[in-house]
Scaffold this active site. Structure first.
Site, PDB file in Angstrom:
ATOM      1  N   HIS A   1       6.001  -0.414   1.205  1.00  0.00           N
ATOM      2  CA  HIS A   1       5.912   0.649   0.212  1.00  0.00           C
ATOM      3  C   HIS A   1       7.045   0.504  -0.797  1.00  0.00           C
ATOM      4  CE1 HIS A   1       3.636   2.047   3.596  1.00  0.00           C
ATOM      5  NE2 HIS A   1       4.702   2.397   4.277  1.00  0.00           N
TER       6      HIS A   1
ATOM      7  N   TYR B   1       0.854  -1.185   0.000  1.00  0.00           N
ATOM      8  CA  TYR B   1       0.000   0.000   0.000  1.00  0.00           C
ATOM      9  C   TYR B   1       0.889   1.235   0.000  1.00  0.00           C
ATOM     10  CZ  TYR B   1       0.890  -0.480   5.059  1.00  0.00           C
ATOM     11  OH  TYR B   1       1.478  -0.642   6.282  1.00  0.00           O
TER      12      TYR B   1
END
Length: 327
Positions: A302, A255
């Site tokens: 990430h 995400y």
């Protein structure tokens, strides 16, 4: 007849002159887009804002227009809280604990406590709202950007980025603090707490922090309560998080990072976006200006490299201005 003809010519000249002046006045803050139809007509569209360059103007960048969705909900309200199956499935996949709570039941507890209204739907050709997105990179030290940052209408800060003791470089003004439970901190009464909910438990924590104060642990210890103005609490919509993941992070990693999400939020609520404290230092070190620990460029959750490339592309497309810092 000659006198009548002269009067008619003078009248037409005056009318044409007046029309030209009015058109020029109208177009002072407008964007001309010429579209010639079969009869040679010209259409005139106003610019989406009063800034010299408007973020939401999708006419000047195909790359940007393919990614930017002006209709995605930014913040959660009681009227838009129902998640479609696609969003719900993806967001539930981020949960650390499958039994953290029923989303619908938790959301029903939110809006008796916190503001339940539409925010930032006031875009206008007469508005020029400026945003400073202030990241936590050590490259901001020694920059003396503080006064420039404080000039912005909105100053968005991320997680625990401090101002006290660093005012000359990072400024002292904060209008929005974007956090999740594990990064929460006390705020003054003028600052909006903007929660990034990566899981149902995050929303439960927010409710608890202002009521029972019984949640003290998620995947790590979290504060049971914080000082903040409950009338300025906002919750980022899970659909917006997925939109950033799909359209801007292009599905990289698990995400998007908080900093990246904050920057895309700014693209949706402001007309001009200036970015400070993002990226590595001049020595290629990724650290925070307020603490000595190093940060991870790519931590598995990430894709820092891809996010950094996208941020640089936004500058190339004249959508943001990155202030590099000095350190």
């Amino acid at each position: 007849m000659v006198v009548l003809r002269l009067k008619k010519q003078r009248y037409m000249a005056a009318l044409l002159s007046s029309t030209t002046i009015l058109l020029l006045l109208y177009l002072q803050n407008s964007l001309l887009i010429f579209t010639y139809g079969s009869f040679g007509f010209v259409s005139v569209l106003r610019s989406p804002c009063a800034c010299s360059i408007c973020v939401a103007d999708r006419e000047n960048s195909n790359w940007f227009s393919e990614r930017y969705n002006p209709n995605v909900p930014i913040l959660l309200t009681s009227t838009n809280s129902l998640l479609n199956a696609n969003v719900s499935s993806w967001w539930e996949g981020l949960q650390y604990s499958p039994d953290s709570g029923n989303y619908t039941e938790v959301v029903n507890q939110l809006f008796p406590l916190f503001p339940d209204k539409e925010h930032y739907s006031d875009a206008s050709p007469d508005r020029c709202r400026t945003c400073a997105v202030v990241g936590n990179s050590g490259n901001i030290l020694g920059s003396h950007y503080g006064p420039l940052i404080d000039l912005h209408d909105f100053v968005l800060r991320i997680n625990k980025g401090l101002t006290e003791g660093y005012e000359k470089d990072v400024g002292s003004k904060t209008t929005h603090r974007i956090v999740y439970p594990e990064s929460a901190m006390d705020l003054d009464s003028s600052t909006h707490l903007m929660l990034l909910p990566f899981k149902v438990l995050d929303i439960q924590w927010l409710i608890s922090a202002f009521t029972t104060k019984n949640i003290t642990h998620t995947y790590m210890e979290v504060p049971s309560t914080i000082k903040a103005n409950k009338d300025k609490v906002m919750i980022v919509h899970p659909e917006f998080i997925k939109y950033v993941y799909d359209n801007w992070a292009e599905g990289h990693a698990r995400y998007p990072s908080t900093g990246f999400l904050t920057l895309i939020i700014a693209l949706h609520i402001c007309d001009e976006v200036n970015v400070f404290g993002f990226g590595a230092t001049s020595d290629k070190i990724w650290n925070h200006y307020f603490e000595e620990i190093l940060t991870s460029y790519e931590n598995g959750m990430h894709d820092g490299k891809f996010e950094n490339e996208t941020i640089n592309r936004l500058q190339q497309e004249n959508k943001i201005l990155i202030h590099k810092g000095w350190a």
